[in-house]
Design a protein around this motif. Structure first.
Motif, PDB file in Angstrom:
ATOM      1  N   ALA A 122       0.498  -1.320  -0.053  1.00 29.31           N
ATOM      2  CA  ALA A 122      -0.052   0.016  -0.100  1.00 29.31           C
ATOM      3  C   ALA A 122       0.801   1.275   0.079  1.00 29.31           C
ATOM      4  CB  ALA A 122      -1.046  -0.031   1.186  1.00 29.31           C
ATOM      5  N   SER A 123       1.903   1.165   0.777  1.00 34.40           N
ATOM      6  CA  SER A 123       2.942   2.305   0.895  1.00 34.40           C
ATOM      7  C   SER A 123       3.597   2.322  -0.610  1.00 34.40           C
ATOM      8  CB  SER A 123       3.871   2.172   1.866  1.00 34.40           C
ATOM      9  OG  SER A 123       3.263   1.984   3.260  1.00 34.40           O
ATOM     10  N   LEU A 124       3.791   1.177  -1.154  1.00 35.07           N
ATOM     11  CA  LEU A 124       4.426   1.597  -2.646  1.00 35.07           C
ATOM     12  C   LEU A 124       3.630   2.222  -3.624  1.00 35.07           C
ATOM     13  CD1 LEU A 124       6.892   0.778  -4.362  1.00 35.07           C
ATOM     14  CD2 LEU A 124       5.816  -1.351  -4.738  1.00 35.07           C
ATOM     15  N   ARG A 125       2.273   1.995  -3.470  1.00 34.33           N
ATOM     16  CA  ARG A 125       1.445   2.380  -4.211  1.00 34.33           C
ATOM     17  C   ARG A 125       1.452   3.921  -4.347  1.00 34.33           C
ATOM     18  NH1 ARG A 125      -2.416  -1.226  -6.716  1.00 34.33           N
ATOM     19  NH2 ARG A 125      -1.848  -3.255  -5.893  1.00 34.33           N
ATOM     20  N   ILE A 126       1.465   4.443  -2.940  1.00 40.05           N
ATOM     21  CA  ILE A 126       1.375   5.897  -2.494  1.00 40.05           C
ATOM     22  C   ILE A 126       2.604   6.582  -3.140  1.00 40.05           C
ATOM     23  CG2 ILE A 126       1.584   7.465  -0.683  1.00 40.05           C
ATOM     24  CD1 ILE A 126      -0.288   5.494   0.734  1.00 40.05           C
ATOM     25  N   ASN A 127       3.769   5.896  -2.744  1.00 37.24           N
ATOM     26  CA  ASN A 127       4.842   6.139  -3.238  1.00 37.24           C
ATOM     27  C   ASN A 127       5.184   6.436  -4.785  1.00 37.24           C
ATOM     28  OD1 ASN A 127       5.989   6.881  -0.641  1.00 37.24           O
ATOM     29  ND2 ASN A 127       6.653   4.775  -0.408  1.00 37.24           N
ATOM     30  N   ILE A 128       4.665   5.550  -5.347  1.00 37.94           N
ATOM     31  CA  ILE A 128       4.716   5.642  -7.021  1.00 37.94           C
ATOM     32  C   ILE A 128       3.926   6.782  -7.446  1.00 37.94           C
ATOM     33  CG2 ILE A 128       4.083   4.314  -8.769  1.00 37.94           C
ATOM     34  CD1 ILE A 128       5.321   1.782  -7.598  1.00 37.94           C
ATOM     35  N   LYS A 129       2.731   6.845  -6.988  1.00 40.69           N
ATOM     36  CA  LYS A 129       1.849   7.976  -6.995  1.00 40.69           C
ATOM     37  C   LYS A 129       2.832   9.511  -6.946  1.00 40.69           C
ATOM     38  CE  LYS A 129      -2.253  10.297  -7.432  1.00 40.69           C
ATOM     39  NZ  LYS A 129      -1.815  11.463  -8.426  1.00 40.69           N
ATOM     40  N   VAL A 130       3.274   9.577  -5.978  1.00 42.29           N
ATOM     41  CA  VAL A 130       4.125  10.596  -5.560  1.00 42.29           C
ATOM     42  C   VAL A 130       5.505  11.031  -6.621  1.00 42.29           C
ATOM     43  CG1 VAL A 130       5.852  11.850  -3.943  1.00 42.29           C
ATOM     44  CG2 VAL A 130       3.736  11.068  -2.952  1.00 42.29           C
ATOM     45  N   ILE A 131       6.090   9.930  -7.136  1.00 39.53           N
ATOM     46  CA  ILE A 131       6.972   9.914  -7.950  1.00 39.53           C
ATOM     47  C   ILE A 131       6.599  10.302  -9.212  1.00 39.53           C
ATOM     48  CG2 ILE A 131       8.742   8.375  -9.308  1.00 39.53           C
ATOM     49  CD1 ILE A 131       8.969   6.818  -6.788  1.00 39.53           C
ATOM     50  N   ASP A 132       5.297   9.711  -9.828  1.00 40.78           N
ATOM     51  CA  ASP A 132       4.622   9.809 -11.009  1.00 40.78           C
ATOM     52  C   ASP A 132       4.198  11.408 -10.964  1.00 40.78           C
ATOM     53  OD1 ASP A 132       4.994   7.267 -12.121  1.00 40.78           O
ATOM     54  OD2 ASP A 132       3.074   6.733 -11.599  1.00 40.78           O
ATOM     55  N   ASP A 133       3.768  11.760  -9.955  1.00 43.46           N
ATOM     56  CA  ASP A 133       3.354  13.208 -10.101  1.00 43.46           C
ATOM     57  C   ASP A 133       4.174  14.161 -10.272  1.00 43.46           C
ATOM     58  OD1 ASP A 133       0.735  12.398  -9.742  1.00 43.46           O
ATOM     59  OD2 ASP A 133       0.326  12.944  -7.516  1.00 43.46           O
ATOM     60  N   PHE A 134       5.469  13.714  -9.512  1.00 44.73           N
ATOM     61  CA  PHE A 134       6.675  14.849  -9.758  1.00 44.73           C
ATOM     62  C   PHE A 134       7.091  14.608 -11.073  1.00 44.73           C
ATOM     63  CE2 PHE A 134      11.122  15.399  -9.594  1.00 44.73           C
ATOM     64  CZ  PHE A 134      11.242  16.696  -8.810  1.00 44.73           C
ATOM     65  N   VAL A 135       7.328  13.471 -11.653  1.00 42.72           N
ATOM     66  CA  VAL A 135       8.002  13.448 -12.964  1.00 42.72           C
ATOM     67  C   VAL A 135       6.926  14.137 -14.046  1.00 42.72           C
ATOM     68  CG1 VAL A 135       8.747  11.781 -14.644  1.00 42.72           C
ATOM     69  CG2 VAL A 135       9.540  11.241 -12.592  1.00 42.72           C
TER      70      VAL A 135
END
Length: 145
Positions: A122-135
């Motif tokens: 669940a944390s990984l999905r949140i972190n990937i969203k943060v990374i995607d939004d940043f990129v």
């Protein structure tokens, strides 16, 4: 579809290839890594003179990330500065996502956690969203230039 054909296309490709040569990339990378290393040294020196504790591994990671961003995207990434909140969120999400990937190798229940969207997955999905939004924000910013 090419904008030019034949001899003209070949000439344009030949000119462009010089911009992306190994030597040009190596020279540019060296300048970037040296500049960020100087920032790192300043941080470490500041901490040493003020007798302040620092997390050297974290600083080295931030320095590397800043250098890779400059070389890869052509833009500054102020990860060595705590004042850049968006950069800090990205760095944290990136680090946390790497930890989650590591745990796949030692946690036999990772597939179940992913399916149920619990724990580290669940944390990984949140972190990937943060990374995607940043990129995506970075891509929009670079396209606007």
């Amino acid at each position: 579809m090419r904008l030019s054909d034949g001899e003209k296309w070949w000439h344009q490709q030949k000119l462009a290839s010089y911009e992306f040569s190994t030597k040009v990339l190596r020279d540019f990378s060296s300048v970037v890594f040296l500049a960020n290393a100087a920032k790192l040294v300043a941080k470490v020196s500041e901490a040493a003179t003020s007798n302040m504790k620092i997390n050297l591994q974290e600083l080295l990671m931030k320095c590397t990330l800043a250098s890779i961003f400059k070389v890869g995207f052509g833009t500054e990434f102020n990860s060595l500065s705590e004042s850049d909140e968006i950069g800090y969120q990205f760095s944290k999400a990136f680090d946390d996502a790497n930890v989650s990937f590591y745990w796949r190798y030692v946690d036999p229940s990772w597939k179940i956690k992913r399916m149920l969207n619990i724990g580290s997955k669940a944390s990984l999905r949140i972190n990937i969203k943060v990374i995607d939004d940043f990129v995506l924000r970075l891509i929009r910013l670079l396209n606007a230039k």
